[in-house]
Structure formats: structure tokens, C-alpha cells
Design a protein around this motif. Sequence first.
Motif, PDB file in Angstrom:
ATOM      1  N   LEU A 488      27.946 158.174   6.023  1.00 59.22           N
ATOM      2  CA  LEU A 488      29.301 158.267   5.491  1.00 59.22           C
ATOM      3  C   LEU A 488      30.126 157.091   6.011  1.00 59.22           C
ATOM      4  CD1 LEU A 488      31.553 159.802   3.970  1.00 59.22           C
ATOM      5  CD2 LEU A 488      31.981 161.068   6.100  1.00 59.22           C
ATOM      6  N   GLU A 489      30.757 156.397   5.097  1.00 62.33           N
ATOM      7  CA  GLU A 489      31.583 155.243   5.460  1.00 62.33           C
ATOM      8  C   GLU A 489      32.960 155.408   4.828  1.00 62.33           C
ATOM      9  OE1 GLU A 489      29.963 151.067   5.505  1.00 62.33           O
ATOM     10  OE2 GLU A 489      31.383 150.877   3.833  1.00 62.33           O
ATOM     11  N   LEU A 490      33.990 155.414   5.663  1.00 60.16           N
ATOM     12  CA  LEU A 490      35.375 155.525   5.212  1.00 60.16           C
ATOM     13  C   LEU A 490      36.099 154.219   5.534  1.00 60.16           C
ATOM     14  CD1 LEU A 490      36.203 159.090   6.607  1.00 60.16           C
ATOM     15  CD2 LEU A 490      35.378 158.500   4.316  1.00 60.16           C
ATOM     16  N   PRO A 521      53.449 145.436  -1.118  1.00 60.63           N
ATOM     17  CA  PRO A 521      52.470 146.150  -0.280  1.00 60.63           C
ATOM     18  C   PRO A 521      51.311 146.628  -1.149  1.00 60.63           C
ATOM     19  CG  PRO A 521      54.334 147.570  -0.760  1.00 60.63           C
ATOM     20  CD  PRO A 521      54.623 146.254  -1.427  1.00 60.63           C
ATOM     21  N   LEU A 522      50.088 146.411  -0.684  1.00 59.94           N
ATOM     22  CA  LEU A 522      48.897 146.693  -1.494  1.00 59.94           C
ATOM     23  C   LEU A 522      47.906 147.533  -0.678  1.00 59.94           C
ATOM     24  CD1 LEU A 522      48.515 143.035  -2.776  1.00 59.94           C
ATOM     25  CD2 LEU A 522      49.388 144.957  -4.118  1.00 59.94           C
ATOM     26  N   PRO A 523      48.076 148.851  -0.660  1.00 61.64           N
ATOM     27  CA  PRO A 523      47.140 149.706   0.082  1.00 61.64           C
ATOM     28  C   PRO A 523      45.832 149.892  -0.680  1.00 61.64           C
ATOM     29  CG  PRO A 523      48.801 151.047  -0.999  1.00 61.64           C
ATOM     30  CD  PRO A 523      49.186 149.617  -1.249  1.00 61.64           C
ATOM     31  N   GLN A 524      44.772 150.236   0.044  1.00 59.18           N
ATOM     32  CA  GLN A 524      43.487 150.543  -0.570  1.00 59.18           C
ATOM     33  C   GLN A 524      42.704 151.508   0.319  1.00 59.18           C
ATOM     34  OE1 GLN A 524      40.535 146.911   0.530  1.00 59.18           O
ATOM     35  NE2 GLN A 524      42.192 146.343  -0.864  1.00 59.18           N
ATOM     36  N   PHE A 525      41.840 152.298  -0.332  1.00 56.46           N
ATOM     37  CA  PHE A 525      41.012 153.280   0.379  1.00 56.46           C
ATOM     38  C   PHE A 525      39.690 153.412  -0.361  1.00 56.46           C
ATOM     39  CE2 PHE A 525      39.298 157.592   0.501  1.00 56.46           C
ATOM     40  CZ  PHE A 525      39.101 157.751   1.860  1.00 56.46           C
ATOM     41  N   SER A 526      38.628 153.615   0.401  1.00 62.21           N
ATOM     42  CA  SER A 526      37.331 153.866  -0.227  1.00 62.21           C
ATOM     43  C   SER A 526      36.490 154.751   0.689  1.00 62.21           C
ATOM     44  CB  SER A 526      36.587 152.554  -0.510  1.00 62.21           C
ATOM     45  OG  SER A 526      36.231 151.903   0.691  1.00 62.21           O
ATOM     46  N   ALA A 527      35.539 155.433   0.069  1.00 64.69           N
ATOM     47  CA  ALA A 527      34.592 156.266   0.809  1.00 64.69           C
ATOM     48  C   ALA A 527      33.234 156.142   0.141  1.00 64.69           C
ATOM     49  CB  ALA A 527      35.041 157.729   0.819  1.00 64.69           C
ATOM     50  N   SER A 528      32.210 156.099   0.960  1.00 60.22           N
ATOM     51  CA  SER A 528      30.854 155.954   0.454  1.00 60.22           C
ATOM     52  C   SER A 528      29.932 156.879   1.238  1.00 60.22           C
ATOM     53  CB  SER A 528      30.389 154.499   0.612  1.00 60.22           C
ATOM     54  OG  SER A 528      29.001 154.378   0.379  1.00 60.22           O
ATOM     55  N   TYR A 529      29.028 157.526   0.504  1.00 60.81           N
ATOM     56  CA  TYR A 529      28.054 158.403   1.166  1.00 60.81           C
ATOM     57  C   TYR A 529      26.659 158.080   0.648  1.00 60.81           C
ATOM     58  CZ  TYR A 529      25.701 162.486   3.048  1.00 60.81           C
ATOM     59  OH  TYR A 529      24.830 163.300   3.730  1.00 60.81           O
TER      60      TYR A 529
END
Length: 799
Positions: A488-490, A521-529
Motif C-alpha cells: 500500500l502506497e499513499l 494552490p494545487l493539491p494532489q493525492f493518490s493511493a496504490s495497492y
Amino acid sequence: MPYFRTSAVQFLLTGTILGSLLVGQGAVGQTLPNHAKVPGKVITKKHKKPYGPVSSTSGPEEIQVAGSSTVQGVTRHAPGGGLMRVETRSGTIQSVTRDFIAKQPPSANPVQVLALAPSAFVTLTEPYGIAGGNLMLRGLPGDHVGWIYNGAPVNDVGDGGFYANQTSDGDNLKSVSLMPGSADIDTPSISAAAGSAYAELIDPSHKRGGFVDFSYGSYNMHREFIRLETGDIGNSGVRAFASFSNTAANNWRGPGKFGRKHVDFKLIKDFTPDSRWTVNASYNTNVLQLDMNPTKDQFEKYGKHYDFSSHYDPNNKTDYYKYGLDAFQNLIASAPLSLKLADGLRFDDTPYLWWGSGSIGGVSTITNGQTFSGNQPVNVDVADGTTVYTPLYFSYHRTGNNAKLTWQKGHNTVTFGWWYEWSRTNQSTPVSYINQQTGGPANIYGDYGPHIYKTSDGNRWYLNDHNTFTQVNMLYLGDKLSLLNDKLELQAGLRVAMVNRKVDSYVPNIQQHRGQNVFEPLPQFSASYRFNSHHQLYVLGTTNFKMPNNNTLFELYNADGSMSTAPSSNVKPEYAIEEEIGYRYHDDLFVGEISFFNYNFTNRQMGVLSYFGSAPMSTTMNVGNQTSRGVDVQLGTRPILGHFRPYISFEYLDATMDSNIQYLSDYLHTKGKRPVSTPKEMGALGIDWDNGHIFANFNLKYIGSQYSTLVNDEKIHPYIMDTVTIGYRFSNKWHLRSPQIQLNFQNLAGSLYRNGVYSMSPFAHATTGLYGTQFAAGSAPTYTLSPGFAVSFSISTGF
């Protein structure tokens, strides 16, 4: 310009000096070990790069066949014939590598090789890529894609345009990666509302030698290319290559020629296995023939022959082909430095510069007593009825630096960086001589030499003359958290872009100085499993933006003082919010990916007809919102049934404009309509066959129908593009390494059709506005045409 020269030197030397100081503590003089390679063995390895189409904190997983690639870089093992590679990034990425690039026409450019990617809609205006190409990405134009070349941003800093022919030679192009909808946290771009793209030069060889490639083809195309390799220079850890190419072809549609001369250079200094300094440079000069772009009616009547005249006619002076020239020269240089400072701590720094100048042709006829500079009359010694050359002249000076620290501790990897850029863009319309008897400009650039007209006070005559100064500061901070044994990578991060832009006018104008400050402002989020070594699931939420074009800050005038385009007040940056969910699978045979995406755009920028005061005028403005959602699919294999590597891709795109667009004093019924140049379906098939000697490559791309007006009352019908490659690769002989012959075919049926929208129109037929205004038939949209059948023959060898 001392300011520019000082800035450029400072930025280019910053990474070099700092690298020497830091590495000097124990790394200087060390070289990369020569790892033994086992022929044919598949090796999986992770690369850490200072830039590229992957997260700054996790590299792509590349599958290579050690020791088995040809001198052209073909491994015969890359998935889908080089149209895919195994990726681990949390977010869609569509890449092409040398296995595919090497089998395209040697003149192919970075946009051209992306044509089969599921998200890319690529059109060419000539067969060989000498003039670049046009890219649409999920319904957004190519100037909304942030292009990074060897770590340096290469979009036009004023309007976001990307000119692919100004970058690498096809023989030196290592890979091109497209990230639709997103950009990594360390990507230096202010033009990435639709996503980002990355192109990279091949690395110099460890072995001294070189490579030559000669081509000849339809329309009297010829190309000569040579690359010289130093190999490893003693035990210094230094290796380099330099190349030169000359390419020319006749215009396939009408009079005129295309010509391009290009130099690539790359040097690598390996300090340790974990520290490296690279110097990249590409110089390009080209003279391209522009064509007239027909409306639908003109195309149906004249076909490809609706174009400039090949002969100068004193009674019709303005349609001579020599007034439709695009002449440009540019230099792109970058010096990425990647250092391991301590266990878990890295420093990456990329100083760069971009210089260029050139012109796009234009012509005007002088009316007695009507000679203006800006909006004020000037006295010029020129007779009534004289034809004068009035090109758009551009000059760019641009320098910047992108630096970051990456710290890994336990399960966390933190990245902090700062991108700074300063640029000056001069845009002017000089007035210079045309031979009134034989036609043709005295100087195709128009802005220097003795042949420019001067006013009575001795100054050069400019219709327009502006300088745009743009300063960018972007800070970024990101964190990656790896859990469950790295399954799991956040990741979460924030980019903050601060852009200061000002325009100074040097001809009389409504307002001599204008400016704009932007804070985004440029937020970002990702998740990988990763379920196991074969399956990966990812989700992504990201934001991007595109700066308004700099032409929103100034007006343009004609020779008679009439205004041709008007400035706009308070045009806001285009802002994009994108969500993705995707699934990847790969094993020893198959590599596949499917991704579902949703975009929401606000403050879409568009040039439409509006009132400037009481005069109708073409003006760039914000036209509301747009929604785009759909699915991308791509699947490729490694060799099956002996030597086949098929590839398929597909995109379904549901895109709508969410606002009615202002037109003069009313609004058009555009809410719910499809955006211009946005096919609903696209699909591609690629088949590669290569047994080491005989190779063949067959590619098809289906493009669905697309509208060319805002109200969707005219469109281009669906069509299929095709290319075929066949060739033979000989065994090494004497000092020749992998000599080969290659034939490339395009548009086998020789079909003539409209392949893209050159200039959209609000409406082609009579329409009624939202408030009841009756508008007569508008100006018709114009189109680019697909080049006809073309074949080229290439012979190449290493030595």
C-alpha cells in the motif's frame, strides 16, 4: 542583454558547482561498475531519476533484455512492440519506447510517436513530422499539456504551445510518456491543465563509435543523420555523444519546401552508482512552408489544391507562397544533477535555458496616407499600393532552475522543492521590403538587416512591438507513505504556483504597461495497492492549471491602424480537477491497464467574437466550465506465436461544455454541446513482428467524428489512419553494427480527407442566441488535411 546572460550562467552553473562541492567529499573519481550482463536474461530494476514521467519518490519498473538490444535500441521484447511498458505510478501513464520509435520514419518527432496512445489524438500536416504535429488530449488542445524535455519545460511560455520539431531527432529519442490529466509534484509547468508529457534523449554509449542513417522518400524527401559516440573516456566516468541531421522535403500539397537542420548533444558524468550529472543540448533551425487551410466547401471544391500560388502575380500579390513561411531557430539546454548526499537523502537539481527566434510570414498592402505604428500614424516613404512583408516575429530568452530534496526515513519519503523561472518574450510585427517585380521577402525573418522600412525619424517601422516578462516561483511539498510491506502506497502533496507577468509595449497603444499576478494552490493525492507482483489498483485526485495566454494583455494592430485583436481584462487561469481510478496487470506475457477518469474545468479560455467598446473584436476570455469523463484501455504482449507483439488501445470520452458562451451581446446555446475537436471514440491496433533480421510493423488508429463549431452544426466524419514498416536487419559485418534497411509507408490508400480542425467557428450556419438574437451564417471553420500516400526508404548502421 546583460541581465539574461548573467541569469543563464548562474542557473546553468549552480548545479555543476554544488555537485562538485558535495560529491567531492568522497565521490569524485569513482565510476560506475561494469555489471556483467547475461544475454537474453530478463532483468527487472528500478531507476531513480531526477526528472521524468514518474513520481519523484518512486521510479517506473522497466523490463529490459540485458545485452540483446540492437544499435538502434530495439530489444524485441518490449510489450506491444514498444507501445507500452510496465508502470507503477499511481495514475495513468502511456509510454512509447525505442522498440516502437526506431521503426517509425527516422524524422519522427515526440508528438508523432504518441499517435496510438489511447488518450492522444494526433494529426500531421505533412508526412514526415518535419513541421511537428497537433495533439489533442482528452478533449483539450495541445497547449494545455505541460511538455518536459530532458527535465526542462519547453512549452511556449506565452501561450503554452509545444513545437515538437524543435526537440530531439527521432534517432536520438529514448522514450515519450504521456500523463493525461495529471503532473508529478515536481513538474515545472504552467501549461498542464490537460496533463503532462515527458521526452528524453538516449544515453551515450559506453562504447566508442557512432551511427549513420540516410533516408529518401516521396515528395523528394531526403535526410542525412550522423551520431558520434565517445564511449567511456578512460576512468573519468564521462561519456558523450553529438549528432547532426539535415532533412528536407517538397510540400505535398503545393509549392514550397520543408527544411530542418538539427544538433543533439548529451554528456553523462557518473560519480557513483547513485550520483550522476548530465548535460543535454538540442539546437534546431527550420524553414517550413505554411499552407492555406480550407473550409468544408473549399475542400469539396478544390481538394488539396486550395493553397498559395506558386507564381507571383503583380495583380494579386498577397497569395504568393513565399509569404507563408515559418522560419525559426532555437536552443534548449539542461544540466540535471542527481546526488546521494547520505543514506535516505537525495538532492536533484535541473538548471536549464531556452533561447529562440523566428517569424511566421504575413503580407499587407499599403493604402496612401494609412501608415500606422500601433494606433498612431507615422510617416513612412512608401507608395500607395506597395506590398510589404509583415511577419509575426518572436524572440525568446528563458532560464530557470528546479531543485528538490528527497528524504526517506522508515516508511516515509518526503520531497521538498522550488522551481524558479524568468523569461522575456518579444513579439513584434516589423515591416520590411518585398520585391515588387518578382515577389518574395528580402529577409524571411523580417526584423533585422538593411531591408526593413524606417519612419521619417529614422526608427524601424513596427506595427506592433511588445515584451512579455514572466517570473514563476513554484514551491512543492509531498509525502509518500509505504505500508503493508510496501503493498500500500499513499501519497499527498501540494504545489503552490506564484506567477508574475507584465507586458511593455514599445509602440503607441491604449495602455503601454499591463500586468497580472497569479497565485494557484494545487493539491494532489493518490493511493496504490499491489495485491501481488501482477496486480495493482490505484486512485488519484489532482489539480492543475494553465496560465492565460500573454496576448490577453495587449492588442494587435494592422498597417492602417485598425485593431486585429483586442486585449482582455482579468482573464483567470484555467483550473482543472481530475479524479482517476485504474487497474494494471502484467506478467511474463501480458501488460494491460484500464483507467476511468473524470475532469472538471473552470475558467476555460477561448478566443471568441465580443465587443471591445462598440467594435466587434476577436478577444480571449473565460467561457465557463467543462466536464470530461471516460475510460482508457490499453493492452500489449511480449512476443507470442514466435515473434508477434500486438497492442490495442481504446478511449471512450464523454465531454460537454457546461456553460452558454457569450457572443457579441448575446449567448450561444453551447451548454451540453461537445467541445470542438473531441472524438467520442478512438481505438488503435498495432502489430509488431521481429525475428532479429526481418521486422514488420502495422498500425491503425480509428478517430471518431468531431465537431468544428461551438454549437455543433458542422463536423468531421470518422476516419482511419494507417502506417506500415518493413525492414531487414543484417548481422554485424566488418566494422558495421546492425546495418539495416527500412521502408515506411503512410496512408496506404492515398485517401484525402480532413483530419483536424485548424480554426474553429462559433457557428457555421444561421443560429439564434439565448436571448433571441438572430445571427446569420458565421465564418466557416477551417481544417487541416491528412497527407497523402508517402513512402520513405532508410539505410542505417552503427560503427
